[in-house]
Write an enzyme that holds these catalytic residues in place. Structure first.
Site, mmCIF file in Angstrom:
data_model
loop_
_atom_site.group_PDB
_atom_site.id
_atom_site.type_symbol
_atom_site.label_atom_id
_atom_site.label_comp_id
_atom_site.label_asym_id
_atom_site.label_seq_id
_atom_site.Cartn_x
_atom_site.Cartn_y
_atom_site.Cartn_z
ATOM 1 N N ASP A 12 54.698 65.259 48.171
ATOM 2 C CA ASP A 12 55.672 64.346 48.780
ATOM 3 C C ASP A 12 56.823 63.984 47.837
ATOM 4 O O ASP A 12 57.735 63.257 48.232
ATOM 5 C CB ASP A 12 54.970 63.064 49.259
ATOM 6 C CG ASP A 12 54.156 63.296 50.523
ATOM 7 O OD1 ASP A 12 54.270 64.377 51.126
ATOM 8 O OD2 ASP A 12 53.384 62.386 50.911
ATOM 9 N N ARG A 57 61.209 57.212 59.623
ATOM 10 C CA ARG A 57 59.759 57.255 59.823
ATOM 11 C C ARG A 57 59.030 56.703 58.608
ATOM 12 O O ARG A 57 57.951 56.121 58.746
ATOM 13 C CB ARG A 57 59.292 58.701 60.040
ATOM 14 C CG ARG A 57 59.666 59.265 61.382
ATOM 15 C CD ARG A 57 59.013 60.603 61.560
ATOM 16 N NE ARG A 57 57.605 60.507 61.191
ATOM 17 C CZ ARG A 57 56.817 61.549 60.930
ATOM 18 N NH1 ARG A 57 57.298 62.762 60.991
ATOM 19 N NH2 ARG A 57 55.554 61.374 60.615
ATOM 20 N N LYS A 63 53.255 53.558 53.248
ATOM 21 C CA LYS A 63 53.069 54.067 54.611
ATOM 22 C C LYS A 63 51.723 54.774 54.749
ATOM 23 O O LYS A 63 50.978 54.518 55.694
ATOM 24 C CB LYS A 63 54.199 55.060 54.938
ATOM 25 C CG LYS A 63 53.962 55.877 56.174
ATOM 26 C CD LYS A 63 55.100 56.828 56.456
ATOM 27 C CE LYS A 63 54.955 58.206 55.855
ATOM 28 N NZ LYS A 63 53.948 59.081 56.453
ATOM 29 N N ASN A 64 51.418 55.651 53.801
ATOM 30 C CA ASN A 64 50.216 56.476 53.947
ATOM 31 C C ASN A 64 48.917 55.711 53.691
ATOM 32 O O ASN A 64 47.835 56.245 53.945
ATOM 33 C CB ASN A 64 50.292 57.701 53.029
ATOM 34 C CG ASN A 64 51.273 58.733 53.564
ATOM 35 O OD1 ASN A 64 51.795 58.600 54.672
ATOM 36 N ND2 ASN A 64 51.531 59.762 52.773
ATOM 37 N N CYS A 95 53.545 71.438 62.457
ATOM 38 C CA CYS A 95 54.709 70.581 62.251
ATOM 39 C C CYS A 95 55.671 71.338 61.356
ATOM 40 O O CYS A 95 55.369 72.430 60.882
ATOM 41 C CB CYS A 95 54.330 69.221 61.682
ATOM 42 S SG CYS A 95 54.110 69.184 59.929
ATOM 43 N N ARG A 120 49.190 72.921 59.332
ATOM 44 C CA ARG A 120 48.430 71.674 59.202
ATOM 45 C C ARG A 120 47.281 71.541 60.193
ATOM 46 O O ARG A 120 47.271 70.655 61.049
ATOM 47 C CB ARG A 120 49.362 70.470 59.302
ATOM 48 C CG ARG A 120 50.396 70.455 58.208
ATOM 49 C CD ARG A 120 51.282 69.271 58.271
ATOM 50 N NE ARG A 120 50.710 68.095 57.612
ATOM 51 C CZ ARG A 120 51.381 66.953 57.460
ATOM 52 N NH1 ARG A 120 52.600 66.842 57.929
ATOM 53 N NH2 ARG A 120 50.818 65.936 56.840
HETATM 54 C C1 UD1 Z 1 48.666 63.487 53.762
HETATM 55 C C2 UD1 Z 1 49.895 62.631 53.737
HETATM 56 C C3 UD1 Z 1 51.139 63.483 53.477
HETATM 57 C C4 UD1 Z 1 50.961 64.334 52.219
HETATM 58 C C5 UD1 Z 1 49.652 65.110 52.267
HETATM 59 C C6 UD1 Z 1 49.336 65.844 50.983
HETATM 60 C C7 UD1 Z 1 49.287 60.832 55.237
HETATM 61 C C8 UD1 Z 1 49.490 60.156 56.541
HETATM 62 N N1 UD1 Z 1 49.999 61.942 55.004
HETATM 63 O O1 UD1 Z 1 48.803 64.386 54.855
HETATM 64 O O2 UD1 Z 1 52.248 62.625 53.316
HETATM 65 O O3 UD1 Z 1 52.017 65.241 52.101
HETATM 66 O O4 UD1 Z 1 48.550 64.214 52.540
HETATM 67 O O5 UD1 Z 1 49.295 64.959 49.926
HETATM 68 O O6 UD1 Z 1 48.536 60.381 54.419
HETATM 69 N N2 UD1 Z 1 44.238 71.195 55.792
HETATM 70 C C9 UD1 Z 1 43.501 72.090 56.522
HETATM 71 N N3 UD1 Z 1 42.559 71.610 57.397
HETATM 72 C C10 UD1 Z 1 42.339 70.282 57.575
HETATM 73 C C11 UD1 Z 1 43.103 69.361 56.814
HETATM 74 C C12 UD1 Z 1 44.043 69.854 55.924
HETATM 75 O O7 UD1 Z 1 43.670 73.304 56.412
HETATM 76 O O8 UD1 Z 1 41.488 69.905 58.387
HETATM 77 C C13 UD1 Z 1 45.261 71.684 54.827
HETATM 78 C C14 UD1 Z 1 46.682 71.298 55.223
HETATM 79 O O9 UD1 Z 1 47.234 72.212 56.142
HETATM 80 C C15 UD1 Z 1 47.374 71.302 53.874
HETATM 81 C C16 UD1 Z 1 46.283 70.795 52.916
HETATM 82 O O10 UD1 Z 1 45.054 71.026 53.586
HETATM 83 O O11 UD1 Z 1 47.729 72.606 53.524
HETATM 84 C C17 UD1 Z 1 46.370 69.326 52.547
HETATM 85 O O12 UD1 Z 1 46.574 68.567 53.716
HETATM 86 P P1 UD1 Z 1 46.114 67.061 53.877
HETATM 87 O O13 UD1 Z 1 45.761 66.470 52.566
HETATM 88 O O14 UD1 Z 1 45.103 66.976 54.954
HETATM 89 O O15 UD1 Z 1 47.450 66.378 54.404
HETATM 90 P P2 UD1 Z 1 47.524 65.166 55.412
HETATM 91 O O16 UD1 Z 1 46.314 64.326 55.222
HETATM 92 O O17 UD1 Z 1 47.874 65.650 56.757
#
Ligand code: UD1
Length: 426
Positions: free
Chosen positions: A314, A406, A22-23, A122, A127
């Site tokens: 995850d 999902r 999915k990701n 969320c 996030r």
């Molecule tokens: C992706 C995955 C999700 C997984 C996560 C961590 C997808 C669609 N989803 O989510 O399943 O759990 O990686 O492996 O690929 N953060 C910030 N600012 C930002 C971006 C991130 O503060 O601009 C923080 C987030 O709140 C979190 C951490 O960084 O605490 C990691 O998040 P991130 O790797 O971005 O997760 P996603 O990409 O949303």
């Protein structure tokens, strides 16, 4: 609304075929915005999040060739974006799926503008998407936030050196897609090394992008004028794979589980495999399959979630389900998301002994769980409740399984085929 009804106490024996990740599929579908020519994707999982992404992409103007979409096992989606209909990703779609933010980089890079709803918080944490925004600003985008929307504009993005404040998976993906069409060289430092980032890079490279270093924490991108069509097969889903491994490990006590997972990518799961082996499961793997055998009560396993290649957030909930009936006490520390223990009160309803302090959960293994009505709160929490239900004595019903749908393709069908007593009821 659908529920899952599980009667626990059966071992899992047989074979399961793993779906595409999915990701990886979500960002790669967004790469379809970056070319007028057909992008043909194989091994796309059939999931609610993929349907939501296709709905979002269609309203931007992405053409989806339904005739090219063939039945399993190919799972093909063919898409192309000759012209843009709308540069807006509306709140009503984005709020259902945070990965919608992945249209921001492609829209801006190819069409020069994007208006994407801020995803908001969320269930598992705040996030924010500040790293996506800061990175695009470094590439020369003008960005304002108004009325809950990110408004981004740029004539042509310009390559730059970007050092992200933390490792972000979708942040790295958004910036890599934007940089692929920028003028000049971009270097992303502190890049996410997740296999899904590598899969996206491979797809972009097949489309004509010049990217090196994906899979390391430094990715270099030399922007090109345009991308062309390509064919690409999505990598196997390592989290689906890990979830079934945990289900087999947890149910081994009921006379021995022996599960073979095909179309998997064991090399993307080393941290998970090592932990399961430490717990006492026997695991073999080679190329594209993994076999797990578990016969007795497992040892409690402590984990600390970290970016890839360390233990994935995850998989934290599924390991907690495993630890509930393991021998001994385990400590699970969640370092990625601030509120990712929502499965804990539900696992306690099934008889688990868990205490939470800040980002750490301490699980004392109990001899057995007992079935109850529980509620899914997010995607991976749902998976942990399924595993706990397979172990619990008597009947477990899980409501709000739209969370599960999902991200898992026919989970109850795949589990029932290997001996689990699980069915979907209305
Ligand atoms: C992706 C995955 C999700 C997984 C996560 C961590 C997808 C669609 N989803 O989510 O399943 O759990 O990686 O492996 O690929 N953060 C910030 N600012 C930002 C971006 C991130 O503060 O601009 C923080 C987030 O709140 C979190 C951490 O960084 O605490 C990691 O998040 P991130 O790797 O971005 O997760 P996603 O990409 O949303």
């Amino acid at each position: 609304m659908d529920k899952l009804l599980i009667r626990g106490g059966q071992p899992l024996r047989g074979e399961i075929s793993i779906s595409g990740a999915k990701n990886a599929a979500l960002p790669i579908l967004c790469a379809g915005l970056m070319t007028a020519e057909p992008l043909v994707l194989r091994n796309v999982p059939r999931l609610q999040d993929i349907a939501s992404m296709l709905r979002l992409l269609r309203q931007h103007g992405v053409k989806i060739d339904e005739a090219a979409t063939v039945r399993d096992p190919e799972a093909v989606v063919a898409l192309a974006t000759p012209t843009l209909h709308s540069d807006e990703a509306p709140y009503d779609i984005v709020r259902t799926m945070r990965a919608s933010i992945l249209v921001l980089g492609p829209l801006l890079a190819r069409f020069g503008s994007a208006k994407v709803s801020l995803p908001g918080g969320c269930a598992i944490g705040a996030r924010p998407v500040d790293q996506h925004i800061k990175g695009l600003q470094k590439l020369g985008a003008e960005i304002t936030i108004e009325h809950g929307y990110i408004h981004a504009k740029a004539k042509r993005l310009k390559g730059a050196r970007i050092v992200t404040d933390m490792v972000t998976v979708t942040g790295t993906e958004n910036l890599m897609m934007a940089a692929a069409l920028a003028d000049g060289r971009t270097v992303i430092e502190n890049a996410a090394r997740e296999p899904e980032v590598v899969d996206l890079a491979n797809c972009l490279i097949a489309m004509g992008a010049k990217i090196s270093g994906a899979g390391t924490d430094r990715i270099e991108i030399d922007g090109v004028e345009a991308l062309h069509g390509a064919e690409h097969a999505i990598v196997p889903d390592r989290i689906e794979t890990g979830t079934f491994l945990c289900a087999a490990a947890a149910t081994g006590v009921f006379g021995g589980s022996d599960l073979l997972l095909r179309h998997a990518a064991p090399q993307t799961l080393q941290a998970v495999i090592d932990k399961l082996a430490e717990a006492g499961a026997a695991i073999e793997h080679n190329g594209d399959w993994i076999r797990i055998r578990a016969e007795r009560r497992l040892k409690a396993i402590s984990v600390r979630t970290l970016p890839y290649p360390a233990f994935p957030t995850d998989m934290q909930a599924q390991f907690m389900a495993l630890d509930c009936t393991a021998e001994g006490t385990s400590v699970l520390t969640e370092t990625i998301f601030e509120n990712r223990f929502m499965h804990v009160p539900e696992l306690i309803r099934l008889g688990a002994d868990i205490a939470i302090q800040d980002d750490t959960a301490v699980v004392k293994g109990v001899a057995g769980l007992s079935g109850a009505a529980v509620m899914a709160t997010d995607l991976r929490a749902s998976a942990s409740l399924v595993i706990a239900g397979l172990v619990a004595e008597g009947e477990t019903t899980i409501s709000r399984i739209y969370h599960l749908d999902r991200g898992y393709e026919r989970m109850e069908g795949k589990l029932a085929a290997v001996g689990a007593r699980i069915e979907r009821v209305s």
